[in-house]
Design an enzyme around this catalytic site. Sequence first.
Site, PDB file in Angstrom:
ATOM      1  N   LYS A 110      42.462   9.964 -41.820  1.00 48.60           N
ATOM      2  CA  LYS A 110      43.443  10.131 -42.900  1.00 48.60           C
ATOM      3  C   LYS A 110      42.883   9.455 -44.136  1.00 48.60           C
ATOM      4  CE  LYS A 110      47.554  12.010 -43.230  1.00 48.60           C
ATOM      5  NZ  LYS A 110      48.054  13.141 -42.442  1.00 48.60           N
TER       6      LYS A 110
HETATM    7  P1  NAD Z   1      54.674  17.142 -50.142  1.00 47.18           P
HETATM    8  O1  NAD Z   1      54.105  16.173 -51.095  1.00 47.18           O
HETATM    9  O2  NAD Z   1      54.380  18.594 -50.318  1.00 47.18           O
HETATM   10  O3  NAD Z   1      56.266  16.964 -50.090  1.00 47.18           O
HETATM   11  C1  NAD Z   1      56.880  15.738 -49.837  1.00 47.18           C
HETATM   12  C2  NAD Z   1      58.369  15.907 -50.067  1.00 47.18           C
HETATM   13  O4  NAD Z   1      59.019  14.676 -49.693  1.00 47.18           O
HETATM   14  C3  NAD Z   1      58.742  16.162 -51.523  1.00 47.18           C
HETATM   15  O5  NAD Z   1      59.812  17.078 -51.582  1.00 47.18           O
HETATM   16  C4  NAD Z   1      59.203  14.792 -52.021  1.00 47.18           C
HETATM   17  O6  NAD Z   1      60.107  14.863 -53.106  1.00 47.18           O
HETATM   18  C5  NAD Z   1      59.862  14.257 -50.757  1.00 47.18           C
HETATM   19  N1  NAD Z   1      59.979  12.795 -50.750  1.00 47.18           N
HETATM   20  C6  NAD Z   1      59.057  11.890 -51.115  1.00 47.18           C
HETATM   21  N2  NAD Z   1      59.569  10.650 -51.021  1.00 47.18           N
HETATM   22  C7  NAD Z   1      60.840  10.788 -50.568  1.00 47.18           C
HETATM   23  C8  NAD Z   1      61.890   9.891 -50.300  1.00 47.18           C
HETATM   24  N3  NAD Z   1      61.734   8.578 -50.459  1.00 47.18           N
HETATM   25  N4  NAD Z   1      63.072  10.386 -49.843  1.00 47.18           N
HETATM   26  C9  NAD Z   1      63.244  11.710 -49.686  1.00 47.18           C
HETATM   27  N5  NAD Z   1      62.293  12.613 -49.948  1.00 47.18           N
HETATM   28  C10 NAD Z   1      61.113  12.164 -50.391  1.00 47.18           C
HETATM   29  O7  NAD Z   1      54.208  16.659 -48.675  1.00 47.18           O
HETATM   30  P2  NAD Z   1      54.092  17.511 -47.354  1.00 47.18           P
HETATM   31  O8  NAD Z   1      52.697  18.007 -47.241  1.00 47.18           O
HETATM   32  O9  NAD Z   1      55.233  18.438 -47.240  1.00 47.18           O
HETATM   33  O10 NAD Z   1      54.230  16.338 -46.262  1.00 47.18           O
HETATM   34  C11 NAD Z   1      55.509  15.841 -45.850  1.00 47.18           C
HETATM   35  C12 NAD Z   1      55.339  15.100 -44.536  1.00 47.18           C
HETATM   36  O11 NAD Z   1      54.776  15.991 -43.552  1.00 47.18           O
HETATM   37  C13 NAD Z   1      54.386  13.905 -44.573  1.00 47.18           C
HETATM   38  O12 NAD Z   1      54.845  12.946 -43.638  1.00 47.18           O
HETATM   39  C14 NAD Z   1      53.076  14.488 -44.096  1.00 47.18           C
HETATM   40  O13 NAD Z   1      52.202  13.512 -43.567  1.00 47.18           O
HETATM   41  C15 NAD Z   1      53.584  15.424 -43.021  1.00 47.18           C
HETATM   42  N6  NAD Z   1      52.663  16.497 -42.660  1.00 47.18           N
HETATM   43  C16 NAD Z   1      52.192  17.383 -43.583  1.00 47.18           C
HETATM   44  C17 NAD Z   1      51.333  18.401 -43.187  1.00 47.18           C
HETATM   45  C18 NAD Z   1      50.831  19.439 -44.154  1.00 47.18           C
HETATM   46  O14 NAD Z   1      50.200  20.400 -43.687  1.00 47.18           O
HETATM   47  N7  NAD Z   1      51.083  19.345 -45.439  1.00 47.18           N
HETATM   48  C19 NAD Z   1      50.927  18.494 -41.847  1.00 47.18           C
HETATM   49  C20 NAD Z   1      51.445  17.584 -40.918  1.00 47.18           C
HETATM   50  C21 NAD Z   1      52.310  16.600 -41.337  1.00 47.18           C
END
Ligand code: NAD
Length: 422
Positions: A110
Site C-alpha cells: 500500500k
Molecule cells: P474515494 O476517494 O473514491 O471515495 C472515498 C469516499 O469516502 C468519498 O465519497 C469521501 O467523501 C468519503 N469520505 C472520506 N472521508 C469520510 C468521512 N470521514 N466520513 C464519511 N465519508 C468520508 O475512495 P474509494 O476508492 O472509493 O475507497 C473507499 C474505501 O474503499 C477505502 O477504504 C479504500 O481503501 C477501499 N477500497 C477501494 C478500492 C478501489 O478499487 N478503489 C478497492 C478496495 C478497497
Amino acid sequence: MSLNLFETSPVFRMACEQLRTVAERINLDKGIVERLMTPKRSLVVSIPVRMDDQSIRVFIGYRVQHSLTSGASKGGLRYAPHVEIGEVAALAMWMSWKCAIMNLPYGGAKGGIACDPALLSIGEKERLTRRFTEEVLSIIGPRTDVMAPDMGTDEQTMAWIYDTYSMKIGHACPEIVTGKPVELGGCVGRREATGRGVVYCIREALAELQISPTQATAVVQGFGNVGTVTCEELHRIGTKVLAVGDRYGAIHNPEGLDVPLMLEYAAVNPKKSMVGFPGSEAITMEELLAMPCTVLVPAAMERVIDKDNAGKLRCRILAEGANGPTTPEADAIIDDTDIFVIPDVLCNAGGVTVSYFEWVQDIQQLMWSDVQVNEKLRELMLGAFHRVRNLAKSENMTMRTAALTLGIKKVALEKQKRGLFP
Ligand code: NAD
C-alpha cells in the site's frame, strides 16, 4: 523486537490484533507470526512540489510492501490528509490476506501521500504524483510492486505513474500500474470492479437469508469509486438505497433515493458530493450508520464502526466495501448479534481481482471483453465467498475469522515452504 514505527497507529494495532487472534487459533509458528507482523520493506519519502502560486511545499509519501513471498506486491495508493506509515502498513497487510483469499499470485502493499487532494489543482496533483513515482522508483516494478487507485486517487493518477516510470526505463510499461485509463491498457470494468464485487457478495448473503434483492434496502457510507458503483449495482438489482453519506454530509429518502439522478447530480458538483440532492433530507453520519436497513455498506474509510456505535447498527448484513471499517471491539459486539458480516478482505476484493486481470492482459498483450472480465470476476468472487462461508460454518467461526484464516494460512504456508534465506 520493537515495531514502534508502526505501532503508534491504531489501524496497524488493529491489523496485528486480527493476525494474533487467528495465529493463536490455528497455532501458527511464532517465527512465522513475527515475520507476518513485520512489513517486508517500507520507504518514507519527502516530495517537494512547486505549487501554482510558485511556493514550494513538501509532502510526505509512503510505500509499504508487506510481503513479496507470493509474487509481486500489489496495492493501492491513497491521497488523504490523515495518511501515516502505520495506517499504510496495516492496509498493506490486509492486501496480503486479500490476495491470498482470492488465490492471486501477489503479496500485499500500500502507498499513501499525506495531502488533501480536494485542495490541490490538477497540475499540483500531477507534479506530486510524478515526483512521488521518481522517489519510490527503486522499489517498484511490474515484477516487484504494482500500484492501483485507492482513496483520493484515480485513473489519471495511474496514467501519470505509468508515464513517469516508462520515461525512466525507456519504453512503455503499462503493467507497472493497474486501474489506468482503458485507452492506455487499462482493463474494461476495473473502475467498477470493487463495487460490483461488493454487490456479488451481498447477493449471496441475501440468498442465504432468503431475502429477495427487491425487498431489501441499503445504506451506503462513502460516495467515491466504491460507494457510487455499489449504489448503481444495488439499484440495478432492485434494492432501494435509503441513505448515502460522504465527507461533506449524509442524505436520506425513506422512499429510496433515485440513484441515476443522484449520480448525475454529484457528477456536476465540484466536490463530487451528493449532499443537497433534491428530494432528500440531511441526516447526521451517526443517524446514517444506525438506520434500519437490510444492508449497510461502509465504503469510505477505516474504523467508522467502533465500540460506541456497533450496538446501534440496525442492519441484517454488514458488507465492508472500505478497508478496516470495523474495529475489533465493535466486532466483539456485532458477533453477539445476528448481523451477517461480509468482511473487507473478501467483500472489496473485486478491485484487486480485476487489477490482476489487467496486469495479466498487459504482460501478454491481450484484450479481454467486458463480458469476459465480469464473468471471471463473478466466478472468482463467488468461489472466494463460498470458501469463506463453508469454513465459517464447518469450524463455527465468524466470517471475518474464516476469511482471515484462509488468507493468513496461505501466506504462512508459502513462507514455510520457501524457507528462510540464507
Ligand atoms: P474515494 O476517494 O473514491 O471515495 C472515498 C469516499 O469516502 C468519498 O465519497 C469521501 O467523501 C468519503 N469520505 C472520506 N472521508 C469520510 C468521512 N470521514 N466520513 C464519511 N465519508 C468520508 O475512495 P474509494 O476508492 O472509493 O475507497 C473507499 C474505501 O474503499 C477505502 O477504504 C479504500 O481503501 C477501499 N477500497 C477501494 C478500492 C478501489 O478499487 N478503489 C478497492 C478496495 C478497497
